[in-house]
Design an enzyme around this catalytic site. Structure first.
Site, PDB file in Angstrom:
ATOM      1  N   ASP A   1     -11.421  -9.015   3.013  1.00  0.00           N
ATOM      2  CA  ASP A   1     -11.633  -7.624   2.630  1.00  0.00           C
ATOM      3  C   ASP A   1     -12.985  -7.175   3.166  1.00  0.00           C
ATOM      4  O   ASP A   1     -13.869  -7.985   3.449  1.00  0.00           O
ATOM      5  CB  ASP A   1     -11.539  -7.430   1.116  1.00  0.00           C
ATOM      6  CG  ASP A   1     -12.128  -8.597   0.328  1.00  0.00           C
ATOM      7  OD1 ASP A   1     -12.927  -9.364   0.886  1.00  0.00           O
ATOM      8  OD2 ASP A   1     -11.774  -8.740  -0.855  1.00  0.00           O
TER       9      ASP A   1
ATOM     10  N   GLU B   1     -11.099  -2.829  -3.362  1.00  0.00           N
ATOM     11  CA  GLU B   1     -11.602  -2.514  -4.693  1.00  0.00           C
ATOM     12  C   GLU B   1     -10.930  -1.312  -5.349  1.00  0.00           C
ATOM     13  O   GLU B   1     -10.848  -1.256  -6.572  1.00  0.00           O
ATOM     14  CB  GLU B   1     -13.122  -2.247  -4.628  1.00  0.00           C
ATOM     15  CG  GLU B   1     -13.958  -3.443  -4.208  1.00  0.00           C
ATOM     16  CD  GLU B   1     -14.109  -4.480  -5.312  1.00  0.00           C
ATOM     17  OE1 GLU B   1     -13.608  -4.248  -6.428  1.00  0.00           O
ATOM     18  OE2 GLU B   1     -14.733  -5.524  -5.045  1.00  0.00           O
TER      19      GLU B   1
END
Length: 376
Positions: free
Chosen positions: A70, A129
C-alpha cells in the site's frame, strides 16, 4: 543496481498523501521503478489512477505470483521530531506504508536481476486507509491478464522485534464495517417535553442496548467488537434534540459474524425508533474491508520457509482486530499476509511512530528468498 533503502524510505516519509491523492508518491515510485527496471525487456508496467502495476514476465510461466504494497498515508500531524519528518502539513506515514513501499522497491530490485521462470506482479496500491483501493482496482479490471494466482503482502508491527515475522494459517486481521446511524425526532423547548420527541434519549437507549449484541448474540469462541465512538445531538441545555447521529465500527474475524452483527445493529436501531415513535436511518459501509483470511496451504509453505531461515524468528500468531483492505483481494485470490516486526514503542497511527530502519534490508533479503521459491 544497489538501492539505498534508508534514503528511499526517508524520501517517501517526507511526502505522505492520503488515499487517491498520492500524486507525488506515484511520481517518486515511477522514477525509482524506471531506474530499477532499465534495460530489462521482460518488465512491463501500467498505472491505475495513483496506483502502479509492474509485471515481470516469466521465461516459462505456469502461474503469476503477486506482491502487494500500500502507498497511502494518514491525516495525522507528525510528532517524531525526525530530520526527515513529513513536509505535508497534517499528513504522516503513521502506519508504516513508507516502509512497505521501500521493501517492495527492494524486492523488485532483487527479483529483476534474473528473469524469473513464473510471472511476478508488483502492485503499488493506493487508498488502503480510506477507500479500499484494492477493491477499486480489482472491480475496475486493473489487473487484466496480470492477475496473480497467488498474492502476498505484509504489514509492519511495532511491538514485534526486528527479525520477527508473524502470521498464521487462517485469519490474520478482522473485517471492519463502519456504521452511521441518525435518529430523527422532534425538537422543542426543554420545558415542554411532551410536545417534542427527544432523539438524544433514543440514541442513548440504543447505545446501551447495542452492547448486548456481543454479550448475547455472538458465540464467545468467535468474538466480535461493536464500538460507537461518536455521538452528536442537540445544541444547548434547554433545547430538546431533534436529531442524534452516531458513528461506530463493527470488527469480526469472519464475514458471517460481521453479517450477523450488521443485521442485529439494524434491528435494534429500528426497534428503538419504533418504541420512541421516531425515524431512523442506518448506513453500513464495509466495502473492501473483509477479514484477511490466509490460504492455509500457502501459509504453511511460507511459514515453513521462514522457519528454516536462520535470520528469521517466525511467530505463529493469533488474529488481530485491525482491518486491512488486502482482505478483499485475498477473498478473490489465494494468498498470505504477515506481520513484520519494527520494534518501536509507539503504536500504528501514533504521531510518534518511528520504525527501526534496519528492518528494511532484513525484509528484502529474506522475503526475496521466499519469492524466488514461488517464481522458479
Amino acid at each position: 543496481m544497489t538501492l539505498d533503502l534508508i534514503k528511499i524510505r526517508r524520501d517517501l516519509h517526507q511526502i505522505p498523501e492520503i488515499g487517491l491523492e498520492e500524486f507525488k508518491t506515484q511520481a517518486y515510485l515511477l522514477e525509482r521503478i524506471a531506474e530499477i527496471t532499465n534495460g530489462k525487456d521482460f518488465v512491463e508496467q501500467r498505472t491505475w489512477r495513483t496506483g502502479i502495476l509492474v509485471f515481470l514476465k516469466g521465461s516459462r510461466p505456469q502461474k503469476t505470483i503477486g506482491w502487494r504494497t500500500d502507498i497511502d498515508a494518514l491525516p495525522v500531524v507528525e510528532e517524531t521530531g525526525l530530520a526527515f519528518a513529513s513536509q505535508h502539513e497534517g499528513r504522516m506515514h503513521a502506519c508504516g506504508h513508507d516502509m512497505h513501499m521501500t521493501i517492495a522497491l527492494g524486492l523488485l530490485d532483487t527479483m529483476v536481476q534474473v528473469q524469473p521462470k513464473n510471472n511476478l506482479l508488483f502492485l503499488f496500491q493506493p487508498a488502503e486507509e480510506n477507500e479500499a483501493g484494492g477493491m477499486l482496482m480489482y472491480e475496475d479490471g486493473a489487473f487484466g491478464n496480470w492477475q496473480p494466482d497467488e498474492f502476498y503482502g505484509l504489514h509492519v508491527r511495532p511491538d514485534f522485534k526486528v527479525g520477527d515475522i508473524a502470521t498464521n494459517t487462517s485469519t490474520l486481521f478482522a473485517g471492519t464495517c463502519e456504521v452511521f446511524i441518525t435518529f430523527k425526532g422532534k425538537g422543542g423547548h426543554a420545558a415542554f417535553p411532551h410536545n417534542a420527541n427527544d432523539a438524544l434519549v433514543a440514541a442513548s437507549y440504543f447505545i446501551t442496548q447495542v452492547q448486548t449484541i456481543v454479550s448475547r448474540n455472538v458465540d464467545p469462541i468467535e468474538g466480535g467488537v461493536v464500538t460507537f465512538g461518536s455521538m452528536h445531538a442537540g445544541t444547548t441545555n434547554n433545547v430538546i434534540a431533534e436529531t442524534a447521529t452516531l458513528h461506530g465500527t463493527i470488527r469480526t474475524l469472519t464475514q458471517d459474524m460481521s453479517l450477523l452483527i450488521q443485521k442485529r445493529v439494524q434491528e435494534m436501531a429500528r426497534g428503538i425508533a419504533t418504541s420512541f415513535d421516531l425515524e431512523v436511518d442506518v448506513t453500513l459501509k464495509q466495502g473492501g474491508y473483509l477479514p484477511v483470511e490466509n490460504n492455509s496451504q500457502l501459509a504453511k509453505q511460507l511459514m515453513t520457509y521462514f522457519e528454516n531461515a536462520s535470520a528469521v524468528n517466525l511467530i505463529d500468531c493469533l488474529p488481530a482486530m485491525t482491518g486491512e483492505d488486502f482482505g478483499y483481494l485475498l477473498n478473490k485470490i489465494p494468498g498470505v499476509m504477515f506481520w513484520l516486526g519494527i520494534d518501536t514503542p509507539y503504536a500504528l497511527h501514533h504521531p510518534k511512530m518511528s520504525p527501526k530502519e534496519e528492518v528494511l534490508s532484513f525484509a528484502v533479503d529474506n522475503i526475496s528468498g521466499f519469492l524466488k521459491t514461488r517464481t522458479n
